[in-house]
Design a protein around this motif. Structure first.
Motif, PDB file in Angstrom:
ATOM      1  N   ARG A   1       0.869  -1.166   0.000  1.00 46.31           N
ATOM      2  CA  ARG A   1       0.000   0.000   0.000  1.00 46.31           C
ATOM      3  C   ARG A   1       0.911   1.223   0.000  1.00 46.31           C
ATOM      4  O   ARG A   1       1.983   1.192   0.585  1.00 46.31           O
ATOM      5  N   LEU A   2       0.456   2.272  -0.638  1.00 46.71           N
ATOM      6  CA  LEU A   2       1.257   3.482  -0.611  1.00 46.71           C
ATOM      7  C   LEU A   2       0.381   4.695  -0.390  1.00 46.71           C
ATOM      8  O   LEU A   2      -0.813   4.690  -0.697  1.00 46.71           O
ATOM      9  N   ASP A   3       0.997   5.724   0.153  1.00 46.39           N
ATOM     10  CA  ASP A   3       0.349   7.000   0.376  1.00 46.39           C
ATOM     11  C   ASP A   3       0.608   7.864  -0.858  1.00 46.39           C
ATOM     12  O   ASP A   3       1.768   8.201  -1.139  1.00 46.39           O
ATOM     13  N   PRO A   4      -0.424   8.216  -1.627  1.00 47.41           N
ATOM     14  CA  PRO A   4      -0.203   9.028  -2.832  1.00 47.41           C
ATOM     15  C   PRO A   4       0.564  10.319  -2.559  1.00 47.41           C
ATOM     16  O   PRO A   4       1.368  10.743  -3.389  1.00 47.41           O
ATOM     17  N   ALA A   5       0.343  10.938  -1.398  1.00 45.42           N
ATOM     18  CA  ALA A   5       1.029  12.194  -1.086  1.00 45.42           C
ATOM     19  C   ALA A   5       2.547  12.030  -1.068  1.00 45.42           C
ATOM     20  O   ALA A   5       3.280  12.960  -1.403  1.00 45.42           O
ATOM     21  N   ALA A   6       3.027  10.842  -0.704  1.00 47.00           N
ATOM     22  CA  ALA A   6       4.464  10.596  -0.655  1.00 47.00           C
ATOM     23  C   ALA A   6       5.085  10.583  -2.056  1.00 47.00           C
ATOM     24  O   ALA A   6       6.298  10.750  -2.191  1.00 47.00           O
ATOM     25  N   TRP A   7       4.263  10.392  -3.076  1.00 46.61           N
ATOM     26  CA  TRP A   7       4.739  10.318  -4.462  1.00 46.61           C
ATOM     27  C   TRP A   7       4.401  11.566  -5.268  1.00 46.61           C
ATOM     28  O   TRP A   7       4.717  11.643  -6.453  1.00 46.61           O
ATOM     29  N   LYS A   8       3.757  12.545  -4.654  1.00 43.55           N
ATOM     30  CA  LYS A   8       3.274  13.733  -5.365  1.00 43.55           C
ATOM     31  C   LYS A   8       4.381  14.451  -6.138  1.00 43.55           C
ATOM     32  O   LYS A   8       4.172  14.870  -7.278  1.00 43.55           O
ATOM     33  N   ALA A   9       5.542  14.606  -5.559  1.00 39.91           N
ATOM     34  CA  ALA A   9       6.634  15.321  -6.218  1.00 39.91           C
ATOM     35  C   ALA A   9       7.043  14.672  -7.535  1.00 39.91           C
ATOM     36  O   ALA A   9       7.443  15.368  -8.477  1.00 39.91           O
ATOM     37  N   MET A  10       6.919  13.355  -7.613  1.00 41.34           N
ATOM     38  CA  MET A  10       7.292  12.639  -8.842  1.00 41.34           C
ATOM     39  C   MET A  10       6.393  13.014 -10.017  1.00 41.34           C
ATOM     40  O   MET A  10       6.794  12.887 -11.168  1.00 41.34           O
ATOM     41  N   LEU A  11       5.175  13.447  -9.736  1.00 35.88           N
ATOM     42  CA  LEU A  11       4.264  13.812 -10.823  1.00 35.88           C
ATOM     43  C   LEU A  11       4.807  14.968 -11.663  1.00 35.88           C
ATOM     44  O   LEU A  11       4.373  15.161 -12.800  1.00 35.88           O
ATOM     45  N   GLY A  12       5.777  15.691 -11.127  1.00 35.24           N
ATOM     46  CA  GLY A  12       6.399  16.772 -11.886  1.00 35.24           C
ATOM     47  C   GLY A  12       7.201  16.290 -13.083  1.00 35.24           C
ATOM     48  O   GLY A  12       7.462  17.073 -14.000  1.00 35.24           O
ATOM     49  N   VAL A  13       7.572  15.033 -13.101  1.00 42.83           N
ATOM     50  CA  VAL A  13       8.351  14.496 -14.221  1.00 42.83           C
ATOM     51  C   VAL A  13       7.565  13.461 -15.032  1.00 42.83           C
ATOM     52  O   VAL A  13       8.119  12.808 -15.911  1.00 42.83           O
ATOM     53  N   ILE A  14       6.273  13.316 -14.715  1.00 42.28           N
ATOM     54  CA  ILE A  14       5.419  12.347 -15.403  1.00 42.28           C
ATOM     55  C   ILE A  14       4.372  13.122 -16.210  1.00 42.28           C
ATOM     56  O   ILE A  14       3.769  14.060 -15.702  1.00 42.28           O
ATOM     57  N   THR A  15       4.149  12.724 -17.446  1.00 38.38           N
ATOM     58  CA  THR A  15       3.109  13.347 -18.258  1.00 38.38           C
ATOM     59  C   THR A  15       1.769  12.716 -17.908  1.00 38.38           C
ATOM     60  O   THR A  15       1.613  11.501 -18.001  1.00 38.38           O
ATOM     61  N   ILE A  16       0.823  13.544 -17.506  1.00 37.17           N
ATOM     62  CA  ILE A  16      -0.500  13.070 -17.117  1.00 37.17           C
ATOM     63  C   ILE A  16      -1.540  13.622 -18.084  1.00 37.17           C
ATOM     64  O   ILE A  16      -1.595  14.830 -18.331  1.00 37.17           O
ATOM     65  N   ASN A  17      -2.366  12.736 -18.626  1.00 33.66           N
ATOM     66  CA  ASN A  17      -3.527  13.123 -19.432  1.00 33.66           C
ATOM     67  C   ASN A  17      -4.679  13.249 -18.440  1.00 33.66           C
ATOM     68  O   ASN A  17      -5.194  12.235 -17.949  1.00 33.66           O
TER      69      ASN A  17
ATOM     70  N   HIS B   1      -1.645   7.711 -13.492  1.00 33.02           N
ATOM     71  CA  HIS B   1      -2.932   8.398 -13.633  1.00 33.02           C
ATOM     72  C   HIS B   1      -3.817   8.133 -12.421  1.00 33.02           C
ATOM     73  O   HIS B   1      -4.528   9.018 -11.946  1.00 33.02           O
ATOM     74  N   ARG B   2      -3.745   6.916 -11.874  1.00 24.65           N
ATOM     75  CA  ARG B   2      -4.481   6.605 -10.650  1.00 24.65           C
ATOM     76  C   ARG B   2      -3.946   7.406  -9.472  1.00 24.65           C
ATOM     77  O   ARG B   2      -4.705   7.909  -8.649  1.00 24.65           O
ATOM     78  N   LEU B   3      -2.633   7.543  -9.398  1.00 24.53           N
ATOM     79  CA  LEU B   3      -2.029   8.338  -8.336  1.00 24.53           C
ATOM     80  C   LEU B   3      -2.506   9.794  -8.443  1.00 24.53           C
ATOM     81  O   LEU B   3      -2.880  10.412  -7.444  1.00 24.53           O
ATOM     82  N   HIS B   4      -2.497  10.327  -9.650  1.00 23.02           N
ATOM     83  CA  HIS B   4      -2.957  11.698  -9.875  1.00 23.02           C
ATOM     84  C   HIS B   4      -4.410  11.861  -9.430  1.00 23.02           C
ATOM     85  O   HIS B   4      -4.748  12.817  -8.716  1.00 23.02           O
ATOM     86  N   LYS B   5      -5.260  10.925  -9.821  1.00 21.86           N
ATOM     87  CA  LYS B   5      -6.670  10.999  -9.432  1.00 21.86           C
ATOM     88  C   LYS B   5      -6.815  10.879  -7.915  1.00 21.86           C
ATOM     89  O   LYS B   5      -7.612  11.611  -7.307  1.00 21.86           O
ATOM     90  N   ALA B   6      -6.067   9.994  -7.295  1.00 17.29           N
ATOM     91  CA  ALA B   6      -6.139   9.828  -5.842  1.00 17.29           C
ATOM     92  C   ALA B   6      -5.795  11.139  -5.142  1.00 17.29           C
ATOM     93  O   ALA B   6      -6.481  11.546  -4.199  1.00 17.29           O
ATOM     94  N   LEU B   7      -4.766  11.795  -5.598  1.00 18.39           N
ATOM     95  CA  LEU B   7      -4.367  13.059  -4.989  1.00 18.39           C
ATOM     96  C   LEU B   7      -5.445  14.125  -5.148  1.00 18.39           C
ATOM     97  O   LEU B   7      -5.646  14.954  -4.262  1.00 18.39           O
ATOM     98  N   ASN B   8      -6.122  14.107  -6.286  1.00 19.35           N
ATOM     99  CA  ASN B   8      -7.139  15.123  -6.563  1.00 19.35           C
ATOM    100  C   ASN B   8      -8.504  14.798  -5.981  1.00 19.35           C
ATOM    101  O   ASN B   8      -9.397  15.654  -6.011  1.00 19.35           O
ATOM    102  N   THR B   9      -8.675  13.602  -5.466  1.00 17.38           N
ATOM    103  CA  THR B   9      -9.970  13.231  -4.885  1.00 17.38           C
ATOM    104  C   THR B   9      -9.868  12.914  -3.402  1.00 17.38           C
ATOM    105  O   THR B   9     -10.840  12.462  -2.804  1.00 17.38           O
ATOM    106  N   GLY B  10      -8.696  13.105  -2.816  1.00 17.55           N
ATOM    107  CA  GLY B  10      -8.540  12.903  -1.380  1.00 17.55           C
ATOM    108  C   GLY B  10      -8.322  11.469  -0.937  1.00 17.55           C
ATOM    109  O   GLY B  10      -8.364  11.172   0.254  1.00 17.55           O
ATOM    110  N   VAL B  11      -8.070  10.558  -1.879  1.00 19.48           N
ATOM    111  CA  VAL B  11      -7.777   9.168  -1.516  1.00 19.48           C
ATOM    112  C   VAL B  11      -6.388   9.124  -0.887  1.00 19.48           C
ATOM    113  O   VAL B  11      -5.428   9.669  -1.438  1.00 19.48           O
TER     114      VAL B  11
END
Length: 136
Positions: A28-44, A74-84
């Protein structure tokens, strides 16, 4: 073929999904712990809005680099934006990671390999002697 690339590394995600198919999530992972990585990932963002958060991410051990999400950004991005606050993940073994890696990185077991990833029999024989395993 679906693939994921970060910097000079690329994985065949079609193969990774086949390897992970039917397996129970091991992590299991906490999406917030990976948030910084989204800066180098292209998200649609349109695609991210439609992903299923119950589908486990796929993580893999990267040689000399720890664990990396190779499927599920993309799931990580959605989790961060929906409070998961927690996502499940299937964790590939080192052998499975190597089987789906298209290019990049070093071998997982770099014992006996030179700086270019080529097997060096002389170094391996030297290591064997130190371990008491030299040829008779």
């Amino acid at each position: 073929m679906e693939w994921f690339q970060i910097l000079a590394w690329r994985w065949n995600i079609t193969t990774a999904k086949q390897l992970a198919h039917g397996r129970e999530p091991q992590g299991r992972l906490d999406p917030a712990a990976w948030k910084a990585m989204l800066g180098v990932i292209t998200i649609n963002t349109d695609h991210a809005a439609r992903v299923d958060l119950t589908e486990p991410l796929i993580m893999a051990p990267v040689p000399n680099g720890g664990m990396l999400i190779i499927d599920g950004w993309h799931r990580l991005h959605k989790a961060l934006n929906t409070g998961v606050t927690e996502l499940q993940a299937v964790i590939l073994t080192a052998e499975e990671e190597a089987a789906c890696r298209i290019f990049g990185g070093e071998p997982h077991n770099d014992e006996g390999y030179d700086a270019y990833g080529e097997y060096d029999e002389d170094d391996q024989n030297h290591d064997d002697e130190e371990d008491g395993l030299a040829d008779a």
